[in-house]
Structure formats: C-alpha cells, structure tokens
Write an enzyme that holds these catalytic residues in place. Structure first.
Site, PDB file in Angstrom:
ATOM      1  N   HIS A  78       0.343  -2.353  -0.846  1.00  0.00           N
ATOM      2  CA  HIS A  78       0.460  -0.475  -0.702  1.00  0.00           C
ATOM      3  C   HIS A  78       1.024  -0.676   0.732  1.00  0.00           C
ATOM      4  CE1 HIS A  78      -2.308   3.336  -0.282  1.00  0.00           C
ATOM      5  NE2 HIS A  78      -2.252   3.002  -1.577  1.00  0.00           N
ATOM      6  N   ASP A  81      -3.006  -0.627  -9.693  1.00  0.00           N
ATOM      7  CA  ASP A  81      -2.423  -0.595 -10.406  1.00  0.00           C
ATOM      8  C   ASP A  81      -2.675  -2.134 -11.363  1.00  0.00           C
ATOM      9  OD1 ASP A  81      -0.596   1.930 -10.540  1.00  0.00           O
ATOM     10  OD2 ASP A  81       0.214   1.351  -8.804  1.00  0.00           O
TER      11      ASP A  81
END
Length: 375
Positions: free
Chosen positions: A255, A308
């Site tokens: 991320h 996700d």
C-alpha cells in the site's frame, strides 16, 4: 535539458488539500473517520450512521439517523428509461463499465437546482440498484424492486438474490471499511473534476473510471482470480514463488501509505476467521498460506496484505461474482468521494499542475513533396 525542480511521480507525498474527513497513520496502521477509529465504527455503527458522519462531520442523533435512512431508502428507484437502456447493454459488459455509464446517464435526469448534497444522497441510494439490476439483467433474471423498509446494505443483497443472507451484518460493516481512505487515486481524480465546478454526476463518473483500474479498486477481483488459479493450499508455494522469481506483482499486497498491516485487512481477516470456524469459507486457507509466504519473503520491505486481499473472500461468501467486487467498493466509497468534493469546494481552486517538457525544440516545418495543401 536542465530541470530545476523535482518531479513527484504519482504525486507521492504531495499534499493537495486540507481535510477533516479522514486520517491515516501508515506507520502504526491506523485509519480514522472524523476522529473515530475504524475499529470503533465497524464494531458499533452501521452504514447509514457512518455515512452521515462522513457527510455532516458528526454522528447523528435519533432524528438525524431517521432522516438519512429515509432519504437513502426513498431515492433507490431508477428511471424506467434507464432500466430499458440497461437491458440493451451487451451482456458481457463489465459491471464497472455499466456503473460508470449509468451514473453518467443519471446526470441528464437530475434536477438542475438540486444541491450537491442532495445529489450525493441520491446517487448513493441508486448505485446499489444499478449494480443489483445489472446482475439480474446479465443473468436473465427478473428484476427485484427495492424495499424502503430494508436498510441500505440489506436492500442491496435482497435486490441481488431475493433474500437477505445470514451474517449480512458483516456485509454492512465491510461497506464501512470502504467508505473513505483519504486522497487516494479515485478521490483525487473526483476532486480534480469537482474543482472545475462540474456537476456531481461528472465527478462520480470520473471516480468510478479511476476506481475501475486493476491497481486501484479492481485489485480485489484480481485477488480472488489468483486464489481460483491456485486451487488448493498445496499449490500455493510453487505458484507464489513463481510470481516472485518472475518479479510479478502479487495482488492484494502493499500500500502506498500503510507500511504495516492495513487495519481494514486485519479486521476482515478476523471476521472471516470467525466465519470459517462456523461455516465453509472458500479460499480462506489458501489466503492464509499466501500471506504467510509473502510476509516472510518481503519482511524487510514492509509489504503486508491490504484491504483487497480479504474483501473478495467475504464478498464471495455472499455469492457475489468476482467481477462485481469493485462495484461494491464504489457503492461504499461514493460517500467519501462526495464528501471530499463538497469539502474542497469550500475553498475551491481549480487544479492546474504542470509538466516538464523534454521534447525537441527549434524544429522547422518542411513541406512534403507531392502533397497538396488544403485550399
């Protein structure tokens, strides 16, 4: 060519707005909405209440929660002409493409004098209907009209499948996890459109188009497809080590902001683990093994699962097809998109960054022999 200032590719680390909507501490793995930690909200709140918090800056009282719940319930219906157009769309159209197109079409049916907030609530109410109707149309199933008596998340599941599945409260809480995430790619894109003073439908069309990309919202669909390819826990090691040796991206990890475990992924993993102890949860054991290997191999780079990685497993548990996963993301994130658009406009300045030219200079036009000029 001499360049006298730095180029921030991807605008990494560049602040483009001052916001009170959310805060992320990437080192400690914290996500905060309007001062409330995400763990507190998913434990105690629900979609309508948290949406009100994002839009209005405070948790609602009893009258205010009745107001926002009623507003969202009453605005779910789509114009009949749009439903007919949806029925003419190619059945192989991706749900995100359908969502983007229908939101754009809805802009032509909006009241010209509607406030941005009114249209934000209107769109938030209608997006679940668009998604559910496309699922039914795509699969040649009769459409199920929305029920005003049902909550936002319950109504969506009812319109998709004709019933409210068990553990539907987890689906509602998952929407809260996706409501807002600071100045991410789709929020930034929608804020750029908002800065031009364009309408809310154009703003959200921009956001959906950005979210559609596999490096942003489309990642959760790719994650589940990866699990399907792996098929079993025994296949995890050869599959993941092949990706690593080929220097290919492992979807669902890493991320831009979080340098530790994404708090949303941690919450989802906990929920799915509890579900796994009670029921069959497909791909969870595969996910655990993938996580174990990736964290071990990339420990020094601080690469951990992001939201996700586990969200697709939860949506799959509710029998939502993987190609619809990103639309669920949009169904929640519209709250954050519209909140940022309205906040930015309070001190609006149109975005106009610059690029650094590195092409040729001083070229002279040379006529091509045998080619006649116009006129």
């Amino acid at each position: 060519m001499d360049i006298d200032f730095d180029v921030k590719h991807g605008l990494e680390g560049v602040a483009v707005a001052i916001s009170s909507i959310s805060y992320i501490d990437g080192e400690k793995g914290k996500l905060v909405y309007r001062g409330f930690e995400i763990e507190d909200l998913v434990e105690n709140s629900h979609f309508e209440e948290t949406a009100y918090l994002i839009w209005f800056s405070s948790l609602p009282n009893e009258n205010e929660i009745d107001f926002i719940t009623s507003m969202l319930a009453k605005k779910r219906t789509l114009p009949k002409k749009i439903i007919e157009m949806m029925k003419s769309f190619p059945k192989n159209a991706h749900p995100m493409g359908v969502l983007r197109s229908v939101v754009s079409l809805l802009g032509m049916y909006s009241k010209k004098d509607s406030s941005t907030l009114e249209n934000a609530i209107n769109l938030t109410a209608k997006i679940p209907t668009i998604i559910a109707y496309w699922y039914r149309i795509k699969n040649n199933l009769p459409l199920i009209p929305p029920k005003e008596s049902l909550k936002h998340s319950e109504n969506f599941l009812y319109m998709m499948f004709g019933e409210i599945p068990k553990h539907s409260d987890l689906f509602d809480k998952a929407l809260i996890l996706h409501l807002e995430q600071g100045m991410n790619a789709s929020t930034f894109a929608s804020t750029v459109t908002a800065s031009t003073l364009s309408d809310i439908y154009s703003i959200i069309t921009t956001a959906i188009g950005t979210l559609k990309g596999p490096l942003h919202g489309g990642a959760n669909e790719k994650v589940l497809n990866m699990f399907k390819e792996i098929k079993s826990v025994e296949n995890v090691e050869p599959y993941i080590y092949t990706l690593i040796s080929n220097k290919e991206k492992i979807m669902g990890f890493g991320h831009r902001i979080y340098k530790t475990y994404d708090p949303r992924a941690k919450i989802l993993k906990h929920w799915i683990k509890d579900l796994f102890l009670k029921d069959n949860v497909e791909y969870f054991e595969i996910a655990l093994k993938v996580e174990e290997i990736v964290i071990k191999e990339f420990k020094e780079k601080k690469i951990f699962p992001n939201v996700d990685f586990y969200s697709g497993i939860l949506y799959n548990y509710f029998n939502i097809p993987s190609e619809f996963f990103t639309t669920i993301f949009a169904m929640a994130r519209i709250v954050g998109w519209t909140a940022h658009a309205m906040e930015y406009r309070k001190n609006n300045r149109i975005f106009r960054p610059r690029s650094i030219y590195n092409g040729p200079k001083g070229l002279k036009y040379k006529e091509v022999k045998g080619v006649e000029k116009n006129g």
